[in-house]
Scaffold this active site. Structure first.
Site, PDB file in Angstrom:
ATOM      1  N   CYS A  71       0.880  -1.170   0.000  1.00  0.00           N
ATOM      2  CA  CYS A  71       0.000   0.000   0.000  1.00  0.00           C
ATOM      3  C   CYS A  71       0.915   1.218   0.000  1.00  0.00           C
ATOM      4  CB  CYS A  71      -0.985  -0.033   1.173  1.00  0.00           C
ATOM      5  SG  CYS A  71      -0.224  -0.081   2.808  1.00  0.00           S
ATOM      6  N   HIS A 104      13.731 -14.294  11.995  1.00  0.00           N
ATOM      7  CA  HIS A 104      13.306 -14.292  13.401  1.00  0.00           C
ATOM      8  C   HIS A 104      11.801 -14.371  13.571  1.00  0.00           C
ATOM      9  CE1 HIS A 104      17.331 -12.257  14.663  1.00  0.00           C
ATOM     10  NE2 HIS A 104      17.472 -13.481  14.222  1.00  0.00           N
TER      11      HIS A 104
HETATM   12  C1  RB5 Z   1      -4.126   5.066   0.667  1.00  0.00           C
HETATM   13  O1  RB5 Z   1      -4.181   6.380   0.240  1.00  0.00           O
HETATM   14  C2  RB5 Z   1      -3.130   4.904   1.817  1.00  0.00           C
HETATM   15  O2  RB5 Z   1      -3.656   5.406   2.980  1.00  0.00           O
HETATM   16  C3  RB5 Z   1      -2.772   3.457   1.979  1.00  0.00           C
HETATM   17  O3  RB5 Z   1      -2.205   2.992   0.817  1.00  0.00           O
HETATM   18  C4  RB5 Z   1      -1.774   3.090   3.057  1.00  0.00           C
HETATM   19  O4  RB5 Z   1      -0.627   3.868   3.007  1.00  0.00           O
HETATM   20  C5  RB5 Z   1      -2.226   2.875   4.414  1.00  0.00           C
HETATM   21  O5  RB5 Z   1      -1.434   2.515   5.284  1.00  0.00           O
END
Ligand code: RB5
Length: 158
Positions: A71, A104
């Protein structure tokens, strides 16, 4: 395709913030000869949500294999993945944290921040993680057993 890793499949997933890096990692792992499955998304969509893809990848990993979730920061994916019993996920940002995640923590999911990680570093971390199986030392096994015990305790509380 034959796998370098005992026929283990690597499942890849992201949200929009990790999409570009996911595509690069997919190409890299395929070039390296790993078996992989891209769980999505298959196009950039700024309205998609990381919990959806974390869940899809983790469901696959529970049946065997390993997962890589990307993400923006790696944190959202990590939080979601660690909610799922049987998943042990770690967010990684350098070579040492990638090695620790394998050696680990014996993680089955690695999470990476697409907005904060250069592609070359991400590739190095993934290689290190995949090449760093759990160190068979009593203290590491003991700590993982404690994590599993906590998981069982909270599951039975439901
Ligand atoms: C999405 O905009 C963002 O919040 C997500 O990808 C992430 O970084 C959350 O931890």
């Amino acid at each position: 395709m034959s796998s370098k890793f005992n026929n283990m499949t690597i499942y890849l997933g992201s949200d929009h913030a990790g999409f570009e890096l996911k595509e690069k990692i997919k190409e890299f792992l395929a070039d390296e000869g790993y078996d992989l499955e891209d769980i999505g998304p298959y196009r950039y969509d700024r309205e998609d949500d990381y919990p959806d893809y974390a869940l899809k990848v983790c469901r696959k990993v529970l049946m065997g294999g390993k997962g890589i979730l990307i993400c923006g920061t790696g944190q959202g994916m990590d939080v979601v993945a660690n909610k799922i019993p049987g998943i042990r996920a770690a967010v990684c940002w350098n070579e040492i944290t990638a090695m620790n995640a394998g050696k680990h923590l014996d993680t089955n999911v690695l999470t990476i921040g697409g907005r904060v990680t250069e592609p070359d570093l991400a590739k190095r971390m993934i290689k290190i993680w995949l090449d760093s199986p759990l160190t068979i030392e009593e203290r590491n096994a003991r700590r993982i057993d404690k994590i599993k015990e906590i998981e069982r305790e909270y599951l039975s509380d439901k």
